[in-house]
Design a protein around this motif. Sequence first.
Motif, PDB file in Angstrom:
ATOM      1  N   SER A   1      16.002  44.787 -17.164  1.00 33.52           N
ATOM      2  CA  SER A   1      16.503  45.335 -15.904  1.00 33.52           C
ATOM      3  C   SER A   1      16.394  44.316 -14.777  1.00 33.52           C
ATOM      4  O   SER A   1      17.364  44.084 -14.036  1.00 33.52           O
ATOM      5  CB  SER A   1      15.721  46.602 -15.540  1.00 33.52           C
ATOM      6  OG  SER A   1      15.895  47.602 -16.513  1.00 33.52           O
ATOM      7  N   LEU A   2      15.220  43.689 -14.631  1.00 35.22           N
ATOM      8  CA  LEU A   2      15.059  42.705 -13.558  1.00 35.22           C
ATOM      9  C   LEU A   2      15.882  41.458 -13.833  1.00 35.22           C
ATOM     10  O   LEU A   2      16.485  40.880 -12.921  1.00 35.22           O
ATOM     11  CB  LEU A   2      13.579  42.350 -13.398  1.00 35.22           C
ATOM     12  CG  LEU A   2      13.250  41.318 -12.319  1.00 35.22           C
ATOM     13  CD1 LEU A   2      13.812  41.740 -10.960  1.00 35.22           C
ATOM     14  CD2 LEU A   2      11.748  41.085 -12.236  1.00 35.22           C
ATOM     15  N   ASP A   3      15.934  41.024 -15.072  1.00 28.93           N
ATOM     16  CA  ASP A   3      16.728  39.857 -15.435  1.00 28.93           C
ATOM     17  C   ASP A   3      18.195  40.075 -15.088  1.00 28.93           C
ATOM     18  O   ASP A   3      18.865  39.201 -14.519  1.00 28.93           O
ATOM     19  CB  ASP A   3      16.554  39.591 -16.937  1.00 28.93           C
ATOM     20  CG  ASP A   3      17.072  38.238 -17.371  1.00 28.93           C
ATOM     21  OD1 ASP A   3      17.061  37.290 -16.559  1.00 28.93           O
ATOM     22  OD2 ASP A   3      17.474  38.112 -18.549  1.00 28.93           O
ATOM     23  N   MET A   4      18.702  41.256 -15.391  1.00 27.62           N
ATOM     24  CA  MET A   4      20.102  41.579 -15.135  1.00 27.62           C
ATOM     25  C   MET A   4      20.390  41.687 -13.642  1.00 27.62           C
ATOM     26  O   MET A   4      21.322  41.070 -13.115  1.00 27.62           O
ATOM     27  CB  MET A   4      20.443  42.907 -15.836  1.00 27.62           C
ATOM     28  CG  MET A   4      21.894  43.322 -15.729  1.00 27.62           C
ATOM     29  SD  MET A   4      22.917  42.339 -16.837  1.00 27.62           S
ATOM     30  CE  MET A   4      24.557  42.804 -16.251  1.00 27.62           C
ATOM     31  N   LEU A   5      19.576  42.454 -12.936  1.00 30.81           N
ATOM     32  CA  LEU A   5      19.862  42.730 -11.536  1.00 30.81           C
ATOM     33  C   LEU A   5      19.611  41.531 -10.628  1.00 30.81           C
ATOM     34  O   LEU A   5      20.190  41.448  -9.542  1.00 30.81           O
ATOM     35  CB  LEU A   5      19.037  43.932 -11.070  1.00 30.81           C
ATOM     36  CG  LEU A   5      19.388  45.269 -11.736  1.00 30.81           C
ATOM     37  CD1 LEU A   5      18.473  46.375 -11.231  1.00 30.81           C
ATOM     38  CD2 LEU A   5      20.848  45.632 -11.510  1.00 30.81           C
ATOM     39  N   SER A   6      18.759  40.605 -11.073  1.00 29.77           N
ATOM     40  CA  SER A   6      18.480  39.424 -10.255  1.00 29.77           C
ATOM     41  C   SER A   6      19.438  38.270 -10.527  1.00 29.77           C
ATOM     42  O   SER A   6      19.326  37.218  -9.900  1.00 29.77           O
ATOM     43  CB  SER A   6      17.048  38.946 -10.498  1.00 29.77           C
ATOM     44  OG  SER A   6      16.904  38.412 -11.806  1.00 29.77           O
ATOM     45  N   GLY A   7      20.358  38.445 -11.459  1.00 31.20           N
ATOM     46  CA  GLY A   7      21.245  37.346 -11.810  1.00 31.20           C
ATOM     47  C   GLY A   7      20.559  36.287 -12.647  1.00 31.20           C
ATOM     48  O   GLY A   7      20.776  35.093 -12.460  1.00 31.20           O
ATOM     49  N   ARG A   8      19.705  36.740 -13.560  1.00 30.28           N
ATOM     50  CA  ARG A   8      19.017  35.858 -14.515  1.00 30.28           C
ATOM     51  C   ARG A   8      18.064  34.892 -13.815  1.00 30.28           C
ATOM     52  O   ARG A   8      17.944  33.722 -14.203  1.00 30.28           O
ATOM     53  CB  ARG A   8      20.008  35.085 -15.381  1.00 30.28           C
ATOM     54  CG  ARG A   8      20.950  35.934 -16.198  1.00 30.28           C
ATOM     55  CD  ARG A   8      20.986  35.559 -17.658  1.00 30.28           C
ATOM     56  NE  ARG A   8      19.732  35.871 -18.343  1.00 30.28           N
ATOM     57  CZ  ARG A   8      19.494  35.584 -19.628  1.00 30.28           C
ATOM     58  NH1 ARG A   8      20.428  34.974 -20.348  1.00 30.28           N
ATOM     59  NH2 ARG A   8      18.351  35.896 -20.188  1.00 30.28           N
ATOM     60  N   ARG A   9      17.329  35.390 -12.833  1.00 27.77           N
ATOM     61  CA  ARG A   9      16.368  34.536 -12.131  1.00 27.77           C
ATOM     62  C   ARG A   9      14.935  34.723 -12.625  1.00 27.77           C
ATOM     63  O   ARG A   9      14.011  34.075 -12.136  1.00 27.77           O
ATOM     64  CB  ARG A   9      16.428  34.806 -10.623  1.00 27.77           C
ATOM     65  CG  ARG A   9      17.678  34.253  -9.972  1.00 27.77           C
ATOM     66  CD  ARG A   9      17.594  34.352  -8.463  1.00 27.77           C
ATOM     67  NE  ARG A   9      17.911  35.667  -7.959  1.00 27.77           N
ATOM     68  CZ  ARG A   9      17.398  36.204  -6.857  1.00 27.77           C
ATOM     69  NH1 ARG A   9      16.470  35.535  -6.169  1.00 27.77           N
ATOM     70  NH2 ARG A   9      17.764  37.403  -6.446  1.00 27.77           N
ATOM     71  N   LEU A  10      14.722  35.583 -13.601  1.00 29.91           N
ATOM     72  CA  LEU A  10      13.380  35.880 -14.080  1.00 29.91           C
ATOM     73  C   LEU A  10      12.846  34.779 -14.983  1.00 29.91           C
ATOM     74  O   LEU A  10      13.553  34.264 -15.851  1.00 29.91           O
ATOM     75  CB  LEU A  10      13.396  37.202 -14.851  1.00 29.91           C
ATOM     76  CG  LEU A  10      12.074  37.647 -15.491  1.00 29.91           C
ATOM     77  CD1 LEU A  10      11.003  37.883 -14.439  1.00 29.91           C
ATOM     78  CD2 LEU A  10      12.293  38.911 -16.329  1.00 29.91           C
TER      79      LEU A  10
END
Length: 304
Positions: A101-110
Amino acid sequence: MTLHYSFELPTTKVEAAAEFVTAEAIAEIANAAESCGYGAVHVTDHPAPDAKWLDHGGHHALDPFVALSFAAARTSTIRLLTNIYVAAYRNPFLGAKLIQSLDMLSGRRLILGTGAGYLKPEYRSLGVDFETRGALLDEALDVLAKIYTGDDVAYDGSRFSARGVRFRPLPPGGSPPPVWIGGNSKIAVRRAVSRYEGWAPFNTVGYEAASRTAGIATVDELKSAIDWARAYGASIGRTQPLDICFSASVMLDGKSTDEQQAVLAALESAGVTWVIVSAVGDDRHEVIANLRDFADRFVTSAAR
């Protein structure tokens, strides 16, 4: 090689929650770090810290994925680092959903900094077997890799049995976010070098016994550990670069600019690629001023 820096979001400062543990505080500090050229902001993971640990130097923590989501929503380029996420605390599919979820919503910034953890009381509070924490970490990362293929996942785990689990949407690329394995033990090093993108050794000054891991308190000790990691990588045929992320705050505190520069140069020479920078200050204004001062002196234009 240029050092990159990750700045701590000071959400552990619960004694000054109005200054540091609010949506606006996270946004303001993350924005300042991004504008100053830091490569990432980070938070840690302690869902159930025990009172004894808290009373002897431990700290509280927001959920890392919630906190980093607030940072992501108010920034655009800075990376988001879990430093570190204890994967064994959660069912692997629940953990994978947070990561996806965070990877997707942040534009792969995780960047997924993760490790086995060391707090036995926290494991006990969460109903997880402390003695199997390494195997549980491997299991969680194995499930994560399978999820990111896009295929339906069947997996018989130590505490679950899954048939045909499908995650959507997935970011493009077919691979999880970069994984950095935290910990100083030879097991942690082998885990990082054999399969993942980075290794995050801990500076153990002040908590050697509590951390339950090999001590790394000087640059020489760190260099020896990195040399061992490189030798192990060569022995198994690793050819891709390995990020090394290290917390240098204790080594930098109270030193002059020239002395701090010497420490950072020594870390870079030893093989460190990322340096963890802790928040210093009694209020948000002071933290941001110190963040900017450090960046002006050490965060090079090449890293911005």
